[in-house]
Design an enzyme around this catalytic site. Structure first.
Site, mmCIF file in Angstrom:
data_model
loop_
_atom_site.group_PDB
_atom_site.id
_atom_site.type_symbol
_atom_site.label_atom_id
_atom_site.label_comp_id
_atom_site.label_asym_id
_atom_site.label_seq_id
_atom_site.Cartn_x
_atom_site.Cartn_y
_atom_site.Cartn_z
ATOM 1 N N HIS A 78 -3.472 -5.429 1.406
ATOM 2 C CA HIS A 78 -3.245 -5.723 2.818
ATOM 3 C C HIS A 78 -3.666 -7.171 3.077
ATOM 4 C CE1 HIS A 78 -2.292 -1.671 4.168
ATOM 5 N NE2 HIS A 78 -3.307 -1.219 3.451
ATOM 6 N N CYS A 97 0.832 -1.202 0.000
ATOM 7 C CA CYS A 97 0.000 0.000 0.000
ATOM 8 C C CYS A 97 0.870 1.258 0.000
ATOM 9 C CB CYS A 97 -0.981 -0.040 1.172
ATOM 10 S SG CYS A 97 -2.395 1.073 0.962
#
Length: 499
Positions: A434, A332
């Site tokens: 994630h 991310c």
């Protein structure tokens, strides 16, 4: 009307979340339909539900302990700090806007009707709601507009148990001070006290317990030992307690860069429980050295964290790792940092229009006002991965870069789009996913590649499932609480039968 029990604490990190999770597990074991609830949570560790809603990780843990699918109604308000002065306000899974403390303090009362509505919805579906407070109920400068401690208890008429942390010292002062600072009507809601994180012989506490019960007229209903449990935490305090050194008993050295605005450090729990892995968190002043894998984690403010990497000297060490052939993995915000440039034309993160990245990947990221929150299924080299996305940036790859994966499904709907990037022959990888290391078979395959690179045999049968591991830890937590709490008295409190 649904039964409720609220868990408040004398301070942050007193153990409210873990006590609430343990009670959820006990009530589930006792055959009850139980659900957690926290009206307002502040954390950088968040989760995306199957519907694409963002919520706090603590209520995800509690939902897992209760045997329930995480539901954004369990945590209607999530505050995600974006700087020392501002937080992003997420309401029922969607971003409202950034607010400073004064603005939010004035605004939050407007949220109460909807908070009560979703609480009542959960109540109609369950036997018990375990409510968690935040910080301390004795924050006398904030209590006039409180929606998360006694304000919430009054809203739903819930009895309260107060948790106090003895490990930091001053437990009796914190119990007495907290209760004495409350107005009389709030004191009446405190039905029991739990002394948490105790080390030693409980008999040595008895005289103090007798005195505090006499002073407060509130019974101490349990002394919980400092238990060795490995349960996800969303609190930044837990990050400070994580190891900063390599465990030489383990084969693989994985270094995670502790960014200033690091988010979702729960991404690495699956690595921490593997038998051959040592995970260390690198802070300024620590040497990155030459780990087997270097991870750049998620960030709530990538522009600020890029400046942090530069000023701390960590940038130079990361680039040295690249030259030495160390494998580098960005997740991310960490993936964005690996690129050449991060643009912020709307000033969502800072006053800067743009900042350079580490320049390792030929990518450019533009921060955008709409946050992508999705649960996804993806294909990586023919292998299916599951994960979730939480980001406000869109990243463009140079034509010659291969994506890390292809997203095939988001929030239950078919799609097809690239995710992440791979460069340097696979030495450097970045992804928006994630939870990527929660994919057990892929993670073991990845770790075995690291083992082979340093001349070690792969581990074939050493698969530690994060779900099975969590279930065992929740059961252990329930056992600890059953042994140390007066559960009969807790049920009396819930049923309004206390004397």
């Amino acid at each position: 009307m649904v039964k409720a029990l609220m868990v408040q604490g004398t301070a942050s990190d007193a153990g409210k979340s873990i006590i609430a999770a343990g009670l959820c597990r006990i009530f589930k074991q006792d055959g009850l339909e139980v659900v957690p609830f926290k009206s307002q949570n502040m954390a950088l560790n968040s989760f995306i539900t199957k519907k694409g809603d963002e919520m706090g990780r603590a209520q995800v843990v509690q939902a897992e302990a209760a045997g329930k699918e995480p539901d954004v109604r369990m945590n209607p308000v999530l505050l995600k700090p974006t700087s020392d002065r501002k937080s992003q306000v997420v309401f029922l899974g969607r971003v409202l806007r950034d607010m400073d403390a004064v603005e939010y303090h004035e605004y939050k009362q407007q949220l109460l009707p909807k908070i009560k509505e979703v609480y009542d919805e959960l109540g109609a579906e369950n036997d018990i709601i375990v409510i968690e407070g935040a910080g301390s109920p004795a924050e006398i400068n904030l209590n006039d507009r409180d929606i998360v401690n006694m304000g919430m208890a009054k809203l739903v008429d819930a009895p309260v148990i107060l948790v106090a942390d003895i490990d930091k010292g001053g437990v009796f002062a914190s119990i007495y001070g907290t209760i004495e600072l409350m107005p009389p009507e709030d004191r009446k809601r405190i039905k029991g006290v739990i002394i948490n994180k105790f080390r030693g012989d409980v008999a040595l506490l008895q005289s103090g317990i007798d005195m505090i019960e006499e002073l407060t007229q509130v019974p101490v209903i349990g002394v919980v030992p400092y238990a060795q449990l490995d349960i996800d935490s969303e609190d930044s305090v837990a990050l400070v307690q994580k190891s900063r050194r390599f465990d030489s008993r383990k084969s693989l050295d994985i270094a995670v860069v502790s960014l200033k605005r690091l988010s979702n450090f729960t991404d690495f729990h699956s690595l921490e429980i593997q038998p051959d892995v040592s995970v260390r968190y690198v802070q300024p002043g620590d040497a990155i050295g030459r780990p087997d894998l270097l991870i750049l984690p998620g960030s709530k403010n990538t522009i600020e964290d890029m400046n942090y990497l530069c000023e701390s000297g960590l940038e130079a060490e990361i680039l040295e790792c690249l030259e030495q052939g160390v494998r580098i993995f960005g997740i991310c915000g960490g993936y964005q940092l690996l690129g050449q440039k991060i643009s912020d034309p709307l000033h969502l993160e800072s006053d800067l229009e743009e900042t350079r990245g580490l320049g390792i990947l030929e990518t450019e990221t533009v921060l955008q006002p709409v946050k992508r929150t999705t649960q996804v299924r993806a294909l990586h080299e023919g292998q299916e991965l599951e994960g979730y996305e939480i980001h406000m940036g869109e990243t463009q790859l140079a034509d010659r870069l291969e994506p890390f994966s292809i997203i095939k499904e988001q929030n239950g709907e078919a799609t097809e789009r690239p995710d992440g990037a791979v460069a340097y022959g696979g030495q450097v990888q970045g992804t928006y996913l994630h939870g990527v290391f929660d994919n057990l078979e892929w993670t073991r395959q990845y770790l075995n590649e690291l083992r082979l690179a340093k001349g070690l045999e792969p581990l074939e049968d050493q698969l530690v499932s994060i779900k099975d591991f969590k279930d065992r830890e929740y059961d252990k937590l329930a056992d600890v609480l059953r042994q140390s709490l007066d559960m009969e008295q807790i049920y009396q409190i819930i049923n309004r039968e206390e004397k």
